[in-house]
Scaffold this motif. Structure first.
Motif, PDB file in Angstrom:
ATOM      1  N   PRO A 376       0.808  -1.223   0.000  1.00  0.00           N
ATOM      2  CA  PRO A 376       0.000   0.000   0.000  1.00  0.00           C
ATOM      3  C   PRO A 376       0.841   1.274   0.000  1.00  0.00           C
ATOM      4  N   GLU A 377       1.960   1.297   0.755  1.00  0.00           N
ATOM      5  CA  GLU A 377       2.787   2.491   0.777  1.00  0.00           C
ATOM      6  C   GLU A 377       3.435   2.757  -0.579  1.00  0.00           C
ATOM      7  N   ARG A 378       3.645   1.685  -1.347  1.00  0.00           N
ATOM      8  CA  ARG A 378       4.217   1.842  -2.694  1.00  0.00           C
ATOM      9  C   ARG A 378       3.199   2.509  -3.620  1.00  0.00           C
ATOM     10  N   VAL A 379       1.924   2.257  -3.396  1.00  0.00           N
ATOM     11  CA  VAL A 379       0.874   2.939  -4.169  1.00  0.00           C
ATOM     12  C   VAL A 379       0.924   4.442  -3.886  1.00  0.00           C
ATOM     13  N   ILE A 380       1.073   4.809  -2.608  1.00  0.00           N
ATOM     14  CA  ILE A 380       1.126   6.227  -2.244  1.00  0.00           C
ATOM     15  C   ILE A 380       2.356   6.892  -2.838  1.00  0.00           C
ATOM     16  N   GLU A 381       3.484   6.213  -2.829  1.00  0.00           N
ATOM     17  CA  GLU A 381       4.701   6.796  -3.398  1.00  0.00           C
ATOM     18  C   GLU A 381       4.556   6.998  -4.902  1.00  0.00           C
ATOM     19  N   ALA A 382       3.948   6.020  -5.586  1.00  0.00           N
ATOM     20  CA  ALA A 382       3.700   6.193  -7.024  1.00  0.00           C
ATOM     21  C   ALA A 382       2.767   7.374  -7.266  1.00  0.00           C
ATOM     22  N   LEU A 383       1.769   7.521  -6.403  1.00  0.00           N
ATOM     23  CA  LEU A 383       0.857   8.655  -6.526  1.00  0.00           C
ATOM     24  C   LEU A 383       1.613   9.974  -6.360  1.00  0.00           C
ATOM     25  N   ASN A 384       2.550  10.016  -5.401  1.00  0.00           N
ATOM     26  CA  ASN A 384       3.356  11.223  -5.208  1.00  0.00           C
ATOM     27  C   ASN A 384       4.063  11.639  -6.494  1.00  0.00           C
ATOM     28  N   GLN A 385       4.508  10.658  -7.271  1.00  0.00           N
ATOM     29  CA  GLN A 385       5.278  10.951  -8.481  1.00  0.00           C
ATOM     30  C   GLN A 385       4.414  11.524  -9.596  1.00  0.00           C
ATOM     31  N   HIS A 386       3.110  11.313  -9.523  1.00  0.00           N
ATOM     32  CA  HIS A 386       2.238  11.713 -10.631  1.00  0.00           C
ATOM     33  C   HIS A 386       1.216  12.788 -10.267  1.00  0.00           C
ATOM     34  N   LEU A 387       1.018  13.044  -8.978  1.00  0.00           N
ATOM     35  CA  LEU A 387       0.020  14.028  -8.554  1.00  0.00           C
ATOM     36  C   LEU A 387       0.341  15.415  -9.104  1.00  0.00           C
ATOM     37  N   PRO A 388      -0.646  16.093  -9.667  1.00  0.00           N
ATOM     38  CA  PRO A 388      -0.433  17.508  -9.970  1.00  0.00           C
ATOM     39  C   PRO A 388      -0.347  18.298  -8.673  1.00  0.00           C
ATOM     40  N   ALA A 389       0.300  19.450  -8.710  1.00  0.00           N
ATOM     41  CA  ALA A 389       0.463  20.236  -7.481  1.00  0.00           C
ATOM     42  C   ALA A 389      -0.884  20.611  -6.885  1.00  0.00           C
ATOM     43  N   LYS A 390      -1.818  20.998  -7.743  1.00  0.00           N
ATOM     44  CA  LYS A 390      -3.144  21.405  -7.261  1.00  0.00           C
ATOM     45  C   LYS A 390      -4.065  20.191  -7.279  1.00  0.00           C
ATOM     46  N   CYS A 391      -4.283  19.613  -6.110  1.00  0.00           N
ATOM     47  CA  CYS A 391      -5.114  18.411  -6.011  1.00  0.00           C
ATOM     48  C   CYS A 391      -5.757  18.352  -4.639  1.00  0.00           C
ATOM     49  N   HIS A 392      -6.858  17.629  -4.569  1.00  0.00           N
ATOM     50  CA  HIS A 392      -7.480  17.290  -3.287  1.00  0.00           C
ATOM     51  C   HIS A 392      -7.599  15.771  -3.243  1.00  0.00           C
ATOM     52  N   VAL A 393      -7.093  15.182  -2.165  1.00  0.00           N
ATOM     53  CA  VAL A 393      -7.102  13.730  -2.020  1.00  0.00           C
ATOM     54  C   VAL A 393      -8.079  13.362  -0.914  1.00  0.00           C
ATOM     55  N   MET A 394      -9.074  12.549  -1.260  1.00  0.00           N
ATOM     56  CA  MET A 394     -10.073  12.088  -0.304  1.00  0.00           C
ATOM     57  C   MET A 394      -9.836  10.609  -0.019  1.00  0.00           C
ATOM     58  N   SER A 395      -9.685  10.261   1.243  1.00  0.00           N
ATOM     59  CA  SER A 395      -9.407   8.878   1.618  1.00  0.00           C
ATOM     60  C   SER A 395     -10.462   8.364   2.576  1.00  0.00           C
ATOM     61  N   ASP A 396     -10.871   7.123   2.374  1.00  0.00           N
ATOM     62  CA  ASP A 396     -11.733   6.475   3.349  1.00  0.00           C
ATOM     63  C   ASP A 396     -10.913   6.025   4.541  1.00  0.00           C
ATOM     64  N   ALA A 397     -11.570   5.885   5.671  1.00  0.00           N
ATOM     65  CA  ALA A 397     -10.948   5.211   6.805  1.00  0.00           C
ATOM     66  C   ALA A 397     -10.700   3.766   6.394  1.00  0.00           C
ATOM     67  N   GLY A 398      -9.613   3.173   6.873  1.00  0.00           N
ATOM     68  CA  GLY A 398      -9.305   1.800   6.492  1.00  0.00           C
ATOM     69  C   GLY A 398      -7.914   1.680   5.920  1.00  0.00           C
ATOM     70  N   THR A 399      -7.745   0.789   4.965  1.00  0.00           N
ATOM     71  CA  THR A 399      -6.424   0.424   4.455  1.00  0.00           C
ATOM     72  C   THR A 399      -5.591   1.622   4.035  1.00  0.00           C
ATOM     73  N   SER A 400      -6.176   2.564   3.317  1.00  0.00           N
ATOM     74  CA  SER A 400      -5.374   3.658   2.759  1.00  0.00           C
ATOM     75  C   SER A 400      -4.955   4.686   3.800  1.00  0.00           C
ATOM     76  N   THR A 401      -5.660   4.777   4.926  1.00  0.00           N
ATOM     77  CA  THR A 401      -5.437   5.883   5.860  1.00  0.00           C
ATOM     78  C   THR A 401      -4.022   5.943   6.434  1.00  0.00           C
ATOM     79  N   PRO A 402      -3.489   4.900   7.090  1.00  0.00           N
ATOM     80  CA  PRO A 402      -2.168   5.063   7.708  1.00  0.00           C
ATOM     81  C   PRO A 402      -1.062   5.311   6.689  1.00  0.00           C
ATOM     82  N   TYR A 403      -1.235   4.819   5.477  1.00  0.00           N
ATOM     83  CA  TYR A 403      -0.211   5.015   4.450  1.00  0.00           C
ATOM     84  C   TYR A 403      -0.323   6.391   3.811  1.00  0.00           C
ATOM     85  N   ALA A 404      -1.543   6.877   3.608  1.00  0.00           N
ATOM     86  CA  ALA A 404      -1.713   8.220   3.058  1.00  0.00           C
ATOM     87  C   ALA A 404      -1.216   9.272   4.042  1.00  0.00           C
ATOM     88  N   THR A 405      -1.555   9.125   5.323  1.00  0.00           N
ATOM     89  CA  THR A 405      -1.137  10.129   6.299  1.00  0.00           C
ATOM     90  C   THR A 405       0.375  10.128   6.496  1.00  0.00           C
TER      91      THR A 405
END
Length: 580
Positions: A376-405
């Motif tokens: 899961p943390e590798r997904v977040i790192e890949a996202l970091n490489q492609h995210l535009p500067a102006k973005c809003h990221v919405m995460s559900d509670a659960g699997t993605s939360t500790p890795y996104a934060t």
């Protein structure tokens, strides 16, 4: 005009641009008025009332304006309960319009009759039933005033169907709005000057001060003021999960997340070593304090707490300087009190940043892992490489939360990471991107969610497709309720796989679900496929669904402080890989 016309005119006076809702038996009058009225707010038809309220919630978090949702009576009102509870406890300004049964039907066995006020009163800031059409203007003004003033929150109005058809002799003055209540906070309250002065003196004399920004700092739009004060006095800023975004993640004074879930070890260390902590809009609840154990109460640190709600201040520990006031206004007064001071660079900040550098250096092996299933943390790192500067990221509670934060990096000052933290209900992220997009269409909306959340909000994929919302949807596919499965293993340590029950379901290629709605979709099993899917998705201006087969959060301990401690792992040691 009739009551429905007057309602819409008042919403327009308050600057309402969009209403999220679901049609039903009792909101025909409102829909007819929406169809007839020129320059009416945009109405977004949702597939579920829960989603409509979640959309309004995220719209409010991003825009600062009250989010507006409307639902029919009966089950429609009941499905609005989760979103109202979350918005109210998270201090989000939101107004829910319940189109209720006609007044003559009350108490006579009318289909869908419910006691709306009684049902919503315990979980909202205010719940009220309109009983005369002549009272509609003052009722609407009261709703906006209560939603935006003081600690913002959720207001529920029950509008009997017959009153929306009744005629109202309405003048422009009668339908006036209160301009200050068009956004939150409506009134910026300040503590007494004397206690601000004493708190400022304590801040100036401290050697190791730390700011902890909570969700209230975001609700108050206090980020710019906090950064100005921090830069002037060389104070590091840590945040809670809901406080993320008040300072850019790449700022030299941004030291990361404190708390149990997705924490940064250097931020937690700093909180334990600080000799003065300023809590700004933070309720100091169970997550932020690791069940009220951190920072240690005997470390001698002075505590300043700034909050609009007197029920919050000093509720969980002794506070030396309790300041009841708006976060931004109070921080601005701190700056005014201290702007004549000239302080040198602090060794304290240098020491924290050396730990921060070591953290990011050590975790690079995790962030560059090419293991399959993808971490899961590798997904977040890949996202970091492609995210535009102006973005809003919405995460559900659960699997993605500790890795996104822990690992997501947002560098634009307007970008936000939004997670519904108080009740942690699933099904938030997919509808939330709709609300975020209507609030700020120039920011690319991104959703992070797991299997459980997708199952609760999949219907809104049709809404995304119909509205052509250019959201990038990232599904963490592990074929289970991952967070609960992991928790069961934590609670039944030593039993291995036998410690889990009732959390598994089939593994399916969920990109095919997105295809049903005509949404561009990708199935991802490898890092190469993930990079390709992200690159294509962000290059397009249309909804895209990326189904990523990930390692289950129940197979390797995530960065959750209490879970690591239960397994005998020191949360402060970076890079330790612990399995269940």
């Amino acid at each position: 005009m009739n009551g429905a016309d007057a309602l819409l005119m008042m919403l327009r006076e308050y600057g309402v641009e969009v209403i999220f809702g679901v049609p039903g038996d009792t909101n025909v009058a409102l829909y007819h008025a929406l169809k007839r009225m020129k320059d009416a707010p945009v109405h977004v038809v949702c597939r579920d009332e829960r989603s409509a309220v979640f959309m309004a919630d995220c719209y409010a978090r991003v825009s600062g304006k009250p989010g507006i949702a409307e639902v029919p009576s009966g089950a429609g009102a009941m499905y609005g309960l989760p979103g109202i509870a979350e918005a109210n406890k998270s201090s989000v300004p939101l107004i829910l319009l319940v189109n209720d049964i006609p007044q003559l039907g009350v108490g006579r066995g009318t289909l869908t009759e419910l006691p709306i006020e009684a049902m919503f009163r315990p979980i909202s800031k205010h719940a009220e039933t309109l009983n005369r059409v002549e009272k509609l203007p003052e009722t609407i003004r009261r709703a906006f005033r209560l939603a935006t003033a003081g600690r913002p929150g959720a207001v529920v109005l029950a509008l009997p169907e017959d009153l929306l058809y009744e005629e109202l002799d309405a003048t422009p003055h009668l339908l006036r709005a209160e301009p200050q209540c068009r956004s939150a906070p409506a009134f910026r309250v300040l503590p007494e000057e004397e206690i601000i002065g004493r708190a400022s003196e304590a801040l100036i004399s401290s050697k190791r001060p730390l700011i902890v920004a909570g969700g209230g700092a975001n609700r108050s739009a206090a980020g710019e003021s906090l950064v100005r004060l921090a830069e002037h006095l060389n104070i590091p800023i840590a945040t809670t999960i809901t406080g993320q975004g008040v300072i850019s993640d790449d700022h030299r004074l941004a030291i990361g997340i404190i708390g149990d879930n997705g924490f940064h070890p250097h931020a937690v260390w700093a909180l334990g070593e600080a000799d003065l902590v300023i809590y700004v809009g933070c309720r100091m609840g169970s997550v932020a304090t690791m069940n009220w154990k951190w920072p240690p109460s005997d470390n001698g640190a002075k505590i300043i707490q700034i909050d609009l709600d007197p029920d919050i201040i000093a509720n969980t520990r002794d506070v030396d300087f309790p300041l009841m006031g708006d976060a931004r206004a109070t921080i601005d007064r701190f700056f005014a009190k201290t702007k004549g001071e000239s302080l040198p660079a602090r060794d304290w900040v240098v020491g924290i940043n050396s730990r921060r550098i070591e953290f990011w250096r050590t975790v690079q092996s995790e962030l560059r892992s090419r293991e399959v299933p993808i971490r899961p943390e590798r997904v977040i790192e890949a996202l970091n490489q492609h995210l535009p500067a102006k973005c809003h990221v919405m995460s559900d509670a659960g699997t993605s939360t500790p890795y996104a934060t822990r690992f997501l990096k947002l560098t634009h000052p307007g970008s936000k990471l939004v997670i519904p933290r108080f009740f942690g209900g699933l099904g938030y992220a997919i509808p939330a991107v709709v609300g975020a997009y209507f609030a700020a269409p120039e920011f690319r909306p991104v959703a992070l969610f797991g299997d459980g959340s997708l199952g609760m909000s999949a219907g809104e994929l049709e809404t995304l497709a119909r509205l052509e919302v250019p959201a990038v949807l990232i599904h963490f596919n592990n074929g289970c309720f991952g967070w609960i499965k992991a928790l069961q293993r934590v609670m039944h340590k030593g039993e291995g796989n036998d410690g889990t029950f009732g959390v598994e379901f089939g593994r399916h290629d969920m990109s095919k679900l997105a295809a049903v709605y005509g949404i561009r979709n990708f199935r991802v099993d490898t890092i190469e496929q993930l990079d390709g899917a992200l690159k294509q998705s962000f290059a397009l201006q249309e909804p895209c669904f990326i189904d990523v087969a990930v390692e289950s959060i129940a197979d390797r301990l995530p960065p959750v402080h209490s879970w690591l401690k239960k397994f005998g792992v020191d949360p402060g040691i970076i890079g330790v890989q612990a399995t269940f």
